[in-house]
Each structure stands twice: as C-alpha cells, then as structure tokens.
Scaffold this motif. Structure first.
Motif, PDB file in Angstrom:
ATOM      1  N   SER A 101       0.486  -1.104  -0.041  1.00 64.66           N
ATOM      2  CA  SER A 101       0.146   0.041   0.402  1.00 64.66           C
ATOM      3  C   SER A 101       0.934   0.933   0.111  1.00 64.66           C
ATOM      4  CB  SER A 101      -1.023   0.043   1.708  1.00 64.66           C
ATOM      5  OG  SER A 101      -1.854  -0.964   0.906  1.00 64.66           O
ATOM      6  N   GLY A 102       2.306   1.139   0.762  1.00 71.08           N
ATOM      7  CA  GLY A 102       2.770   2.263   0.389  1.00 71.08           C
ATOM      8  C   GLY A 102       3.659   2.824  -0.554  1.00 71.08           C
ATOM      9  N   ILE A 103       3.863   1.710  -1.973  1.00 73.14           N
ATOM     10  CA  ILE A 103       4.114   2.098  -2.855  1.00 73.14           C
ATOM     11  C   ILE A 103       3.495   2.372  -4.059  1.00 73.14           C
ATOM     12  CG2 ILE A 103       6.056   0.863  -4.360  1.00 73.14           C
ATOM     13  CD1 ILE A 103       6.955  -0.984  -2.870  1.00 73.14           C
ATOM     14  N   VAL A 104       1.873   1.769  -3.493  1.00 72.70           N
ATOM     15  CA  VAL A 104       1.520   1.992  -4.539  1.00 72.70           C
ATOM     16  C   VAL A 104       1.145   4.104  -4.016  1.00 72.70           C
ATOM     17  CG1 VAL A 104      -1.534   2.349  -4.914  1.00 72.70           C
ATOM     18  CG2 VAL A 104       0.405   0.480  -5.278  1.00 72.70           C
ATOM     19  N   THR A 105       0.960   4.498  -2.356  1.00 76.52           N
ATOM     20  CA  THR A 105       0.401   5.565  -2.362  1.00 76.52           C
ATOM     21  C   THR A 105       1.938   6.027  -2.793  1.00 76.52           C
ATOM     22  OG1 THR A 105      -0.567   4.846  -0.500  1.00 76.52           O
ATOM     23  CG2 THR A 105      -0.250   6.616  -0.411  1.00 76.52           C
ATOM     24  N   LEU A 106       2.661   6.431  -3.086  1.00 74.10           N
ATOM     25  CA  LEU A 106       4.099   6.488  -3.207  1.00 74.10           C
ATOM     26  C   LEU A 106       3.833   6.933  -5.264  1.00 74.10           C
ATOM     27  CD1 LEU A 106       6.901   5.627  -0.663  1.00 74.10           C
ATOM     28  CD2 LEU A 106       6.181   7.944  -0.489  1.00 74.10           C
TER      29      LEU A 106
END
Length: 368
Positions: A101-106
C-alpha cells in the motif's frame, strides 16, 4: 511474505520517495528572486505607455490569458502541496505497516508531483508570454513594420527575449501575417503580408544581380556559369554569410571575438575559392555553407547587440556562450579545410604513383 520480499518492497518505496524529491527539484522557483526587478520594469512600462489605449490591429492578444495562466499555476501548486505532500507522507508511513500500500501511495504521489510541476511550469511560461505579448501589442500601435531593437525599447523587453516571444506568437498564429526577419544586421518585424512583400520586392532585384553568374575571365578563375548548380548554391550561401560575419566583426569592440569572427570569414572565403576550382567537393561544404555559417552570422549580430548591454549576469553568460560557439566554428572550419586539402593530396599522390608506374613500364624511367 518472507524477509527478502519485505526488503525489496522497502527499497522500491525508497526509490519512489526519491523520485518525488526529484520531481520537486524540477520546479523552477527562480522567478521569485526577480520579483522586485520585474516590478520596477512593470512600473516603467506603465509610465511609458500611459495614455496610449490603442492596440495593434495585427496582433491577437487576450487580456484574460494572464488570468488563465495564473489559475493554471495555482492549480499546479495546489496539487503539489495538497495532494503530493499528503500522499508522500502517508506512503512513507504505510511502508512500515503495509509495504504494498505504501508503494502504491508513493507512486500516486510521484504522478501528482509530475502533473503539478508541469502545470506550474506551463502556467509560468504562458503568464510571462501573455504579459510580454500585451506589451508588444500596445507598443506597436498601428504600425505595419518596426525594428526589433526599437520595439524592445518601447515594450521594455530585452531583445533576445522579444525575438523568442515574437517567434512563438507568429508560429501560434497570434500575429497572423507576421514575418520576423533576423537574417540581416538589423532585425525587423513585419506585421502584414503587404509590408513583407514590399520589402522582398525591393531586395529581390539586388539578390538576383548578386546571384547572376560572373562572366568567365581569361585568368585562372573559373566563371560561375561553368560550375554545377550545387556548387553555385553553396558558394552563394557561403559568400553572403561570410560578408555578414565580416561586417559584424568590424562592429564588435572585443578584440578577441572580432579576430575570431574575422578568421571565420577569411577561412570561409578561402574554402569558397577552393570550391570554385574544385566544384566536386561542394557537397562536403554544403552543411557549413547552408547552416553553420548563416547561424554564425546571426549569432555574431546578436553578440554585437548584446555587447553594449552586458551589465546583467544573464547577458554576461550569453556572451560567454557565444564566444565559445565562435571558437568551435573557427576550429571546425580549420578541420574542414584540412580535410579538403587532404583529399586532394591523396588524389595527387595516387596520380603520381600511376605516372611513375607507367613510365617504368614503358622503360622511360629508371627504378630507384
């Protein structure tokens, strides 16, 4: 998910964060430092045009363009500060608890940063362009032609910047019948086809006379009427550019630059003389004659204009770049001249070897 996968996803998140940082560094905030200088120029321009409400009938200038460009800039800034930053912060936090989820958000943050940066950059360009075009519109009045230097002084815009604005305005159809003539020593703007055609009609006879083939002489010179068409075209273009470069060199005060341009003109004339006697090498000189030399002539004229206004850092940097370009052209012409002579030397040596071999075969020469 094992520890290796988790490390890979963490590194991907770090790369995404780095891309966000790079996107931010691409935003140009240099205009902020020039706000005071710009305000002074704006006041001066407003005073110089006070009481002149007439605008040029030959320029399409919408006062609302500045407002639209400003809104585009604000939209880009809003995306950067209210979308990009929250996404980056949330993405970095999610990397600890939910790496995917962090990678997608970044990644979304990177996309928002790129979109916002483009809006800011495009808006800043459109705003500056619209403001300068309005100045030009008001300064022109109902004139159908004007020198670029005179227009720059009336509009309060530097000549190089004005040339760029006029070029863009003509290409975008905002000066529908505009023609910008920057080939000569005096840059001119023509706003109607009639004014442009009148100038072309006056210059065409002299150009036709200059391009007429010179009669053959009894000396060693070869009459241009005997030259192939390609050689005549190359020689005509190179000779005209060499003359313009020589004229600019005589007007430039800096001795080193004047000497460099003088060498360029002299080398061009020497190569033209060589091509006159060896028209078969005209193709090797075509690019220099039709692009390098005309461009050098245009840059030399710009140097002569900027030389008297070299107080600002931008002008100093531009003059330095021009000096470096002139040195490169000078070196390139030396190499081209050497290559042409080398080709001839190879041919001469080949002919010598053939002659010696035939003399030896016929018993008319002793072997060494």
């Amino acid at each position: 998910m094992d520890e290796k996968d988790f490390d890979n996803m963490r590194r991907a998140g770090t790369d995404a964060a780095r891309q966000v940082g790079e996107a931010f560094t691409q935003i140009d905030f240099s205009g902020v430092s020039k706000s005071i200088e710009k305000a002074v120029r704006d006041v001066g321009w407003q005073l110089s045009t006070f009481g002149r409400d007439e605008r040029s009938p030959y320029v399409i200038s919408d006062p609302q363009d500045v407002s639209r460009a400003r809104w585009r800039m604000w939209a880009g800034l809003a995306i950067l500060f209210f979308v990009t930053i929250p996404l980056v912060v949330v993405g970095l936090a999610l990397l600890v608890f939910s790496p995917f989820s962090g990678i997608v958000t970044l990644a979304l943050g990177v996309a928002a940063a790129v979109a916002g940066s483009r809006l800011v950059g495009k808006g800043a360009h459109e705003k500056a362009f619209a403001q300068m075009l309005q100045r030009v519109d008001k300064a022109l009045g109902d004139r159908q032609s004007v020198s670029v230097a005179e227009l720059a002084g009336e509009a309060g815009v530097p000549v190089p910047q004005l040339v760029s604005v006029l070029d863009e305005a003509i290409s975008r159809g905002l000066i529908p019948e505009g023609h910008l003539d920057v080939a000569g020593t005096k840059k001119m703007l023509y706003l109607t086809d009639d004014a442009w055609d009148a100038v072309q009609a006056r210059t065409r006879p002299s150009e036709a006379t200059a391009d007429e083939p010179a009669p053959a002489t009894d000396g060693d010179d070869v009459g241009s009427s005997t030259l192939p068409e390609e050689a005549r075209e190359v020689l005509s273009a190179a000779t005209q550019s060499a003359k313009q470069i020589s004229d600019c060199a005589s007007r430039i005060r800096e001795a080193e630059v004047s000497a460099t341009l003088g060498r360029i003109a002299s080398k061009s004339e020497d190569i033209c003389a060589y091509v006159m006697h060896h028209p078969e090498v005209a193709s090797q000189f075509r690019r220099a004659a039709t692009y390098y030399l005309p461009t050098t002539a245009k840059l030399a004229a710009s140097y002569a204009e900027l030389e008297g206004h070299a107080g600002g850092p931008e002008a100093v940097r531009t003059l330095s770049d021009l000096r470096a370009s002139f040195a490169q052209v000078d070196e390139a012409l030396s190499k081209l001249s050497d290559e042409l002579v080398l080709d001839q030397s190879i041919d001469v040596h080949s002919d010598i070897e053939v002659l010696r071999t035939m003399l030896e075969q016929d018993g008319l020469s002793e072997r060494d």
